[in-house]
Design a protein around this motif. Sequence first.
Motif, PDB file in Angstrom:
ATOM      1  N   PHE A 528       0.839  -1.205  -0.021  1.00 26.40           N
ATOM      2  CA  PHE A 528       0.016  -0.025   0.040  1.00 26.40           C
ATOM      3  C   PHE A 528       0.952   1.218  -0.213  1.00 26.40           C
ATOM      4  O   PHE A 528       2.240   1.295   0.371  1.00 26.40           O
ATOM      5  CB  PHE A 528      -0.852   0.091   1.258  1.00 26.40           C
ATOM      6  CG  PHE A 528      -1.872  -0.991   1.325  1.00 26.40           C
ATOM      7  CD1 PHE A 528      -3.070  -0.981   0.948  1.00 26.40           C
ATOM      8  CD2 PHE A 528      -1.311  -2.193   2.249  1.00 26.40           C
ATOM      9  CE1 PHE A 528      -4.190  -1.966   0.832  1.00 26.40           C
ATOM     10  CE2 PHE A 528      -2.357  -3.410   2.167  1.00 26.40           C
ATOM     11  CZ  PHE A 528      -3.640  -3.136   1.593  1.00 26.40           C
ATOM     12  N   LEU A 616     -10.458   6.191  -8.455  1.00 21.84           N
ATOM     13  CA  LEU A 616     -11.043   5.026  -8.656  1.00 21.84           C
ATOM     14  C   LEU A 616     -12.645   5.562  -8.775  1.00 21.84           C
ATOM     15  O   LEU A 616     -13.243   5.841  -7.643  1.00 21.84           O
ATOM     16  CB  LEU A 616     -10.872   3.960  -7.482  1.00 21.84           C
ATOM     17  CG  LEU A 616      -9.547   3.466  -7.168  1.00 21.84           C
ATOM     18  CD1 LEU A 616      -9.733   2.510  -6.253  1.00 21.84           C
ATOM     19  CD2 LEU A 616      -9.059   2.698  -8.488  1.00 21.84           C
ATOM     20  N   VAL A 621     -15.526  -0.003  -6.460  1.00 21.45           N
ATOM     21  CA  VAL A 621     -14.270   0.086  -5.660  1.00 21.45           C
ATOM     22  C   VAL A 621     -14.192   1.504  -5.160  1.00 21.45           C
ATOM     23  O   VAL A 621     -13.050   2.111  -4.658  1.00 21.45           O
ATOM     24  CB  VAL A 621     -13.023  -0.317  -6.529  1.00 21.45           C
ATOM     25  CG1 VAL A 621     -12.829  -1.845  -6.629  1.00 21.45           C
ATOM     26  CG2 VAL A 621     -13.109   0.504  -7.856  1.00 21.45           C
ATOM     27  N   VAL A 623     -14.541   3.285  -2.621  1.00 16.15           N
ATOM     28  CA  VAL A 623     -14.739   2.930  -1.081  1.00 16.15           C
ATOM     29  C   VAL A 623     -13.995   3.883   0.012  1.00 16.15           C
ATOM     30  O   VAL A 623     -13.069   4.435  -0.496  1.00 16.15           O
ATOM     31  CB  VAL A 623     -14.369   1.496  -0.601  1.00 16.15           C
ATOM     32  CG1 VAL A 623     -15.358   0.520  -1.178  1.00 16.15           C
ATOM     33  CG2 VAL A 623     -12.935   1.237  -0.976  1.00 16.15           C
ATOM     34  N   VAL A 626     -10.004   4.747   0.616  1.00 16.82           N
ATOM     35  CA  VAL A 626      -9.076   4.458  -0.539  1.00 16.82           C
ATOM     36  C   VAL A 626      -9.228   5.763  -1.311  1.00 16.82           C
ATOM     37  O   VAL A 626     -10.151   5.756  -1.939  1.00 16.82           O
ATOM     38  CB  VAL A 626      -9.413   3.159  -1.205  1.00 16.82           C
ATOM     39  CG1 VAL A 626      -8.576   2.947  -2.528  1.00 16.82           C
ATOM     40  CG2 VAL A 626      -9.429   1.879  -0.346  1.00 16.82           C
ATOM     41  N   ALA A 629      -5.586   4.597  -6.764  1.00 17.47           N
ATOM     42  CA  ALA A 629      -4.453   3.716  -7.057  1.00 17.47           C
ATOM     43  C   ALA A 629      -3.396   4.094  -7.627  1.00 17.47           C
ATOM     44  O   ALA A 629      -3.392   5.157  -8.450  1.00 17.47           O
ATOM     45  CB  ALA A 629      -5.081   2.519  -7.679  1.00 17.47           C
ATOM     46  N   THR A 638      -1.779  -0.554  -6.911  1.00 21.90           N
ATOM     47  CA  THR A 638      -1.459  -0.364  -5.510  1.00 21.90           C
ATOM     48  C   THR A 638      -2.280   0.667  -4.957  1.00 21.90           C
ATOM     49  O   THR A 638      -2.336   1.659  -5.604  1.00 21.90           O
ATOM     50  CB  THR A 638       0.333  -0.136  -5.303  1.00 21.90           C
ATOM     51  OG1 THR A 638       0.903  -1.050  -5.923  1.00 21.90           O
ATOM     52  CG2 THR A 638       0.550   0.106  -3.611  1.00 21.90           C
ATOM     53  N   LEU A 639      -3.165   0.306  -3.880  1.00 22.26           N
ATOM     54  CA  LEU A 639      -3.873   1.395  -3.335  1.00 22.26           C
ATOM     55  C   LEU A 639      -3.215   2.446  -2.556  1.00 22.26           C
ATOM     56  O   LEU A 639      -2.248   2.270  -2.006  1.00 22.26           O
ATOM     57  CB  LEU A 639      -4.771   0.652  -2.337  1.00 22.26           C
ATOM     58  CG  LEU A 639      -5.842  -0.602  -3.164  1.00 22.26           C
ATOM     59  CD1 LEU A 639      -6.724  -1.091  -2.135  1.00 22.26           C
ATOM     60  CD2 LEU A 639      -6.533   0.146  -4.196  1.00 22.26           C
TER      61      LEU A 639
ATOM     62  N   THR B  32      -5.804  -6.710  -6.693  1.00 21.50           N
ATOM     63  CA  THR B  32      -5.229  -6.110  -5.792  1.00 21.50           C
ATOM     64  C   THR B  32      -6.701  -6.015  -4.826  1.00 21.50           C
ATOM     65  O   THR B  32      -7.806  -5.235  -5.425  1.00 21.50           O
ATOM     66  CB  THR B  32      -4.867  -4.655  -6.072  1.00 21.50           C
ATOM     67  OG1 THR B  32      -3.578  -4.821  -6.802  1.00 21.50           O
ATOM     68  CG2 THR B  32      -4.696  -3.660  -4.788  1.00 21.50           C
ATOM     69  N   VAL B  34      -9.184  -4.778  -2.336  1.00 25.18           N
ATOM     70  CA  VAL B  34      -9.735  -3.507  -1.904  1.00 25.18           C
ATOM     71  C   VAL B  34     -10.393  -3.433  -0.611  1.00 25.18           C
ATOM     72  O   VAL B  34     -11.866  -4.128  -0.707  1.00 25.18           O
ATOM     73  CB  VAL B  34     -10.646  -2.802  -3.056  1.00 25.18           C
ATOM     74  CG1 VAL B  34     -11.224  -1.192  -2.824  1.00 25.18           C
ATOM     75  CG2 VAL B  34      -9.794  -2.755  -4.517  1.00 25.18           C
ATOM     76  N   ALA B  37     -14.805  -2.869  -0.334  1.00 26.10           N
ATOM     77  CA  ALA B  37     -15.747  -3.180  -1.439  1.00 26.10           C
ATOM     78  C   ALA B  37     -16.728  -4.538  -1.115  1.00 26.10           C
ATOM     79  O   ALA B  37     -16.369  -5.284  -0.239  1.00 26.10           O
ATOM     80  CB  ALA B  37     -14.792  -3.441  -2.652  1.00 26.10           C
ATOM     81  N   LEU B  51      -7.591   0.537 -15.047  1.00 30.65           N
ATOM     82  CA  LEU B  51      -7.738   0.229 -13.672  1.00 30.65           C
ATOM     83  C   LEU B  51      -9.109  -0.584 -13.870  1.00 30.65           C
ATOM     84  O   LEU B  51     -10.066   0.228 -14.098  1.00 30.65           O
ATOM     85  CB  LEU B  51      -7.719   1.322 -12.543  1.00 30.65           C
ATOM     86  CG  LEU B  51      -6.255   1.852 -12.009  1.00 30.65           C
ATOM     87  CD1 LEU B  51      -6.405   2.964 -11.378  1.00 30.65           C
ATOM     88  CD2 LEU B  51      -5.781   0.588 -11.628  1.00 30.65           C
TER      89      LEU B  51
END
Lengths: 655, 143
Positions: A528, A616, A621, A623, A626, A629, A638-639, B32, B34, B37, B51
């Motif tokens: 991360f 994102l 995704v 969320v 986060v 990426a 990679t987040l 990857t 998340v 989610a 992505l």
Amino acid sequence: VEAAELVTTANQALLEIEAGYAEGAPRPKAVRELFRALHTIKGLAGMVGVEAIVEIAHGLETLIRTADRAGGQLGRAAVEVSLQGVRAIGDRVRAVAEQRTPAAAPERLLAAIANTDPTAEPLAAAPVMSSAVDARLSASERQQLSQALGSHTPAWTLSFVPSEANAARGVTIGSVRAQLAALGDIVKVAPRTRKADDGAQLGIAFDIVLISSASREAIAEVIASPADSVVAIVPIAPPTAALPVAQTDDADDADDARAEEGSPIGRAVVRVELGRLDDLQDQLSLLIVSRFRLDREIATHAERGHDVRGLRQVSELQGRQVRDLRRAILRARMVRVAEVLEPLSLLIRSLARTSHNEVRLELDTRDTELDKAVADRLLPALVHLVRNAVDHAIEPAAERVARGKPAFGTLRVSCREVAGNQLELAIRDDGRGIDRASIARRAGRAIDDDTELLEALCSPGFSTRDVATRTSGRGLGMDIVRRIAVADLGGELRLETAVGAGTTFTLRVPLTIAIIEVFSFECGRQAFVVPVAAIEEIFELGDAGITPPSAHGGRSRAQLLERRGKAIPVFSLGVELAIDDGARARKALVIRRNGEPVAFAVDRMLGRQEVVVRTLEDPLVHVPGVAGATDLGDGRPTLVLDLGELGLAVRERGV
Amino acid sequence: MPRLHVTFRVGNASYAVPAADVLHLESYDTATYVPGAPAYVAGLVQVRGRLVPVIDLRVRFGLPAIEHTIDRRVVVVQVGTRVAGLIVDSAREVVKLDDAAFEKPPEIIEQQTAGFVKAVATIASRLYLLVDVPRIIGEELTP
């Protein structure tokens, strides 16, 4: 840096002069600008003692001064040799910037500069005046006049006839000169003899050519305050009317536009290192954090029953101001796309010379702007596309003519801002187009549409080199183009092609990108990153580390660790993210949440680096916790974590 | 009207999705993860620079997880502006299926698949379940 900018200015001026040939219009302003740029370069180079640059700049300066004296026109040969000279200067400027020793001035170039007749192949297009004064203007005076008209400053011819009455009131040629000079620029004062029988007592009159924005009446007053003075003020016809090449209104408009925006001179510009703007942004994020703390304090006071209305108002005002400041900083990072694309004109020129294809570059950038960081990353992709188009897509002149196309190829780069804060750039050539069938053969798979064609072209290592000149003409480095546009910048790349008619590549890139410095670390065997700016400190967890709380499905619990006399709650990031693999956490990242330090324990630190963050957007995704990426170079996402938000979110879900 | 469909297997059943909705087929290694989610989201993958969130159809269909195999594929689909990947056990064929061959699924299948199957077709004694892609990728999430 300044020298590099001047080299760019000089190049712009030269291209401008050259464009003048194509349109049949001289570019005296550009010649002056070129001269100024070279002169300053010479001065700068002299100061730091780079003889090679001084020599070349001096040679060019002499050449251009001669041209300026001879009417401000630079011949084709002179433009050519000047471009070479400016390029040589550019090379050496770069060398100096990279702290290498610049190469000595090439003898051949110096000789070429010295031997060039600056006015060979000029344009016969000085402004033509109906007045007899015209014949008496010298080349440089004509130059001055055409410059003024070029910038739409009115010019006038007038006659002043001295008389006794005038002289009695102190109006003499001397006073007229002085007053006219105050109103504008006197180009010429030419005495002529007059016949005495028209009433004037002295057989002499002065024809004056004046450049002035003053009103006709104001000028008349200067010379004709007495009623008996003969006055004739005639605005000189603009030079376009007298030019051999008919110009449309459109061309005039284009000229105006160029005069207004083409030259960096006239706009106040301060150069700022990008790093300083980054600093500014960092400071701003600190300001935003302290604002949150302020809000929290206000809330606490409100809870205690204090009157906080006044404070709230101030805080809201401050919030708006911070937003405005943020926008202003973003704007400061924007550069004009027209300036970004400037190197393409030079590229086209040098490519056209080596490939012997005549290619015209049309740039339509409107008023678009782009983040400097995006621009710097984007340019290599554009260079690739332009190079491909000139080298492969545009057919040789003979072939083009045979196909009924103009002999010269046209490469059009246009851009516009589109929804979603993106810039769309289209690079369109009118070349041979890409032959799907031949690409399909090389790629060894069927290609049904342009999307699949692009896919094939962008496969790493795909090259049409050996068939390039005959059939396809594309593919060199397309994987790089796509990597830049899509992977690095998070944009899009599209292709449309029609065999025989040409190809258009369309790139969509974000106007700004977030490049941040991050710490990368591992947790639960997954990498991360977190923004460096968010981390207050990183400390080693002792031998004991932290014991992951028993995983009986309860709320995540923090352990308290003493740090500098203060108890800090330490969460296990692995547990928070539900990826804990039982490995002992060795490091703790300290952030501030609502002003209080909070630590997250991670397995191990990997490093510190700059990354491009991509947001994102898909709801699957999108969320909390986060922020986006990035790609650390392994081709995997990679987040980028927002630890503050993450902790809150995890707690709310009751994990 | 016969249309091209990409067919794939998840568990014991064969599924189909219109080829027009499919952008690519990619091999699947790992995604990857998340955090936060939905559970059926295996994570993020990078497909040709883009992505892409990937959905594990086994989880989505309520099937038990399996050991990773080299046959697993990601069917990258596009619905409107959204792009997502579907992780399937295997995907090999592109077949022509006639619209007319599809029928409303029997109630039992509709119930078992939680509405992710919108039609069934039997071609050469093989049953294909036509999946409702927007539903699978969570159309209710679409902004």
